[in-house]
Scaffold this motif. Sequence first.
Motif, PDB file in Angstrom:
ATOM      1  N   UNK A  54     -14.154   7.120   5.315  1.00 22.44           N
ATOM      2  CA  UNK A  54     -12.702   7.125   5.180  1.00 22.44           C
ATOM      3  C   UNK A  54     -12.117   5.802   5.666  1.00 22.44           C
ATOM      4  N   UNK A  55     -10.960   5.455   5.094  1.00 24.59           N
ATOM      5  CA  UNK A  55     -10.209   4.263   5.494  1.00 24.59           C
ATOM      6  C   UNK A  55     -11.114   3.032   5.590  1.00 24.59           C
ATOM      7  N   UNK A  56     -11.795   2.778   4.482  1.00 24.64           N
ATOM      8  CA  UNK A  56     -12.753   1.675   4.450  1.00 24.64           C
ATOM      9  C   UNK A  56     -12.085   0.314   4.555  1.00 24.64           C
ATOM     10  N   UNK A  57     -10.746   0.270   4.412  1.00 24.67           N
ATOM     11  CA  UNK A  57     -10.078  -1.033   4.515  1.00 24.67           C
ATOM     12  C   UNK A  57     -10.028  -1.536   5.957  1.00 24.67           C
ATOM     13  N   UNK A 106     -17.262   4.322   0.168  1.00 28.86           N
ATOM     14  CA  UNK A 106     -16.267   3.747   1.076  1.00 28.86           C
ATOM     15  C   UNK A 106     -14.946   3.675   0.317  1.00 28.86           C
ATOM     16  N   UNK A 107     -14.008   4.519   0.669  1.00 27.36           N
ATOM     17  CA  UNK A 107     -12.806   4.684  -0.145  1.00 27.36           C
ATOM     18  C   UNK A 107     -11.551   4.379   0.663  1.00 27.36           C
ATOM     19  N   UNK A 108     -10.502   4.121  -0.092  1.00 29.08           N
ATOM     20  CA  UNK A 108      -9.155   3.968   0.443  1.00 29.08           C
ATOM     21  C   UNK A 108      -8.254   4.847  -0.409  1.00 29.08           C
ATOM     22  N   UNK A 109      -7.513   5.744   0.215  1.00 26.53           N
ATOM     23  CA  UNK A 109      -6.644   6.652  -0.528  1.00 26.53           C
ATOM     24  C   UNK A 109      -5.188   6.282  -0.348  1.00 26.53           C
ATOM     25  N   UNK A 110      -4.446   6.323  -1.444  1.00 26.29           N
ATOM     26  CA  UNK A 110      -3.009   6.073  -1.387  1.00 26.29           C
ATOM     27  C   UNK A 110      -2.390   6.492  -2.714  1.00 26.29           C
ATOM     28  N   UNK A 111      -1.319   7.256  -2.632  1.00 24.14           N
ATOM     29  CA  UNK A 111      -0.580   7.623  -3.841  1.00 24.14           C
ATOM     30  C   UNK A 111       0.756   6.887  -3.913  1.00 24.14           C
ATOM     31  N   UNK A 112       0.854   5.804  -3.172  1.00 24.25           N
ATOM     32  CA  UNK A 112       2.073   4.997  -3.155  1.00 24.25           C
ATOM     33  C   UNK A 112       1.926   3.817  -4.105  1.00 24.25           C
ATOM     34  N   UNK A 113       2.937   3.556  -4.888  1.00 29.91           N
ATOM     35  CA  UNK A 113       2.947   2.418  -5.801  1.00 29.91           C
ATOM     36  C   UNK A 113       3.501   1.197  -5.060  1.00 29.91           C
ATOM     37  N   UNK A 114       2.695   0.139  -5.050  1.00 32.17           N
ATOM     38  CA  UNK A 114       3.110  -1.102  -4.377  1.00 32.17           C
ATOM     39  C   UNK A 114       3.041  -2.242  -5.392  1.00 32.17           C
ATOM     40  N   UNK A 115       3.735  -3.302  -5.090  1.00 33.86           N
ATOM     41  CA  UNK A 115       3.750  -4.491  -5.940  1.00 33.86           C
ATOM     42  C   UNK A 115       2.769  -5.520  -5.397  1.00 33.86           C
ATOM     43  N   UNK A 121      -2.674  -6.898  -0.461  1.00 32.88           N
ATOM     44  CA  UNK A 121      -2.601  -5.520  -0.951  1.00 32.88           C
ATOM     45  C   UNK A 121      -4.008  -5.017  -1.224  1.00 32.88           C
ATOM     46  N   UNK A 122      -4.309  -3.805  -0.730  1.00 32.52           N
ATOM     47  CA  UNK A 122      -5.572  -3.133  -1.037  1.00 32.52           C
ATOM     48  C   UNK A 122      -5.309  -2.193  -2.211  1.00 32.52           C
ATOM     49  N   UNK A 123      -5.963  -2.434  -3.318  1.00 35.02           N
ATOM     50  CA  UNK A 123      -5.758  -1.625  -4.522  1.00 35.02           C
ATOM     51  C   UNK A 123      -6.771  -0.486  -4.561  1.00 35.02           C
ATOM     52  N   UNK A 124      -6.256   0.715  -4.695  1.00 33.09           N
ATOM     53  CA  UNK A 124      -7.128   1.890  -4.717  1.00 33.09           C
ATOM     54  C   UNK A 124      -8.036   1.874  -5.938  1.00 33.09           C
TER      55      UNK A 124
END
Length: 442
Positions: free
Chosen positions: A211-214, A266-275, A291-294
């Motif tokens: 989890x939270x590989x970033x 090794x994952x990063x989860x996010x359902x938020x849209x970022x620029x 920016x870390x892109x999922x």
Amino acid sequence: MADSYTSSRNGDVISNGGANVSSPSLPPTAHAAGLSNVIRKKLMGYVGFANLPNQVHRKSVRKGFQFTAMVVGESGLGKSTLINTLFNTTLYPPKEPLPPAADRPKTVAIESIGADIEENGVRLHLTVVDTPGFGDFVNNDDSWKPIVENIESRFDSYLEQENRVNRTKIVDNRVHACLYFIQPTGHSLKQLDIEFMRRLHTKVNLIPIIAKADTLTDEEVTEFKERILSDIAHHNIHIFQAPTYTNEDEETIAEAEEIASKIPFAVVGSDTIVNTPDGRQVRGRAYPWGVVEVDNEEHCDFVKLRQMLVRTYMEELREYTNDVLYENWRTEKLLSMGVAQDSSVFKEINPAARLQEERVLHEAKLAKMEAEMKMVFQQKVQEKEAKLKQSEEELYARHKEMKDALEKQRADLEDKKRKIESGRPLTPEKSSTTKKKGFLRT
């Protein structure tokens, strides 16, 4: 027709041009034995059974699919966020942190959330089983017990449905995959991680996730994966491995190997849209440094996880759960209840071979009975001989006693005979003694 087909003796037909799969539940020897008595035929024209996959597709789309996933891990590892990201829907609303004065749960809870989602006309009933509280206590002994009991209770429910008289509506609520979230420590698995996976790897398809590989660098992620796989191999823990298929194209084989090489993911989860700096809108996490892109495979393994869990091997997860994990549990359950089954029920046996086998068994049974009768006869003979020997010894002792008595009696008679012949009385005279006594008195 150029394609060749395999026709079994009972009328089943198998295409030789299709892909052969090595089932995880059947050993290669059994598969080879099953195809030893087939007759290969060549079709002279179009028959139509090559359209069977299309029929199965139509039936599956009409019926829909069911899938149950369990997420396990300590709080704060992004389990809910990853589930929302995987299925691109809001199954879990944002959680609000508890105030300091709020009561914390003291046991591991089991919560299920169901949702019906549809994509391009294909319906999927998704059930996500969450385990809040796991690993959050000071003493985490037996914290896996509620999870194991929940999985086994689902097996019990499915077994009860199978044993019903009317089985038209069987609901499959068994857990098909367990996403186990590992803290990104960068060191190795904790004892709690090892013990949990040891307890569950025979009951559910385990998929380890970092989890939270970033929070780790690329080098740290690589080393952490190696340590995790080393711990898993050392403790003989079985994690889900995609089945291997033959006659697949090189691209598919390479893709499967690439997915396997990413485990643990090794994952990063996010359902938020970022620029992004270049103006793109992506799902990810924005940091001061970038920016870390999922959905970027260079940033994390989320795409490969989704590809294995949803796009490529969801049906394999369901099949392995039904054909291997559930069957093994069901066998142990019925055997523990005293239910036994004749192994020859489902075998195709030649009548002549069956008669020969029965004759051999009958002869063996007769030989066993004969040996038992001989043993009983010998035992009775030995007992009779022992009794006869004892009686003989008693008779010999009595004979000796009588003989000694007769010898003594004969000796007495001989002594009396000698006394008579010598003129001596047989008994001593008492008159002289009497006279002497009388003389003394006077």
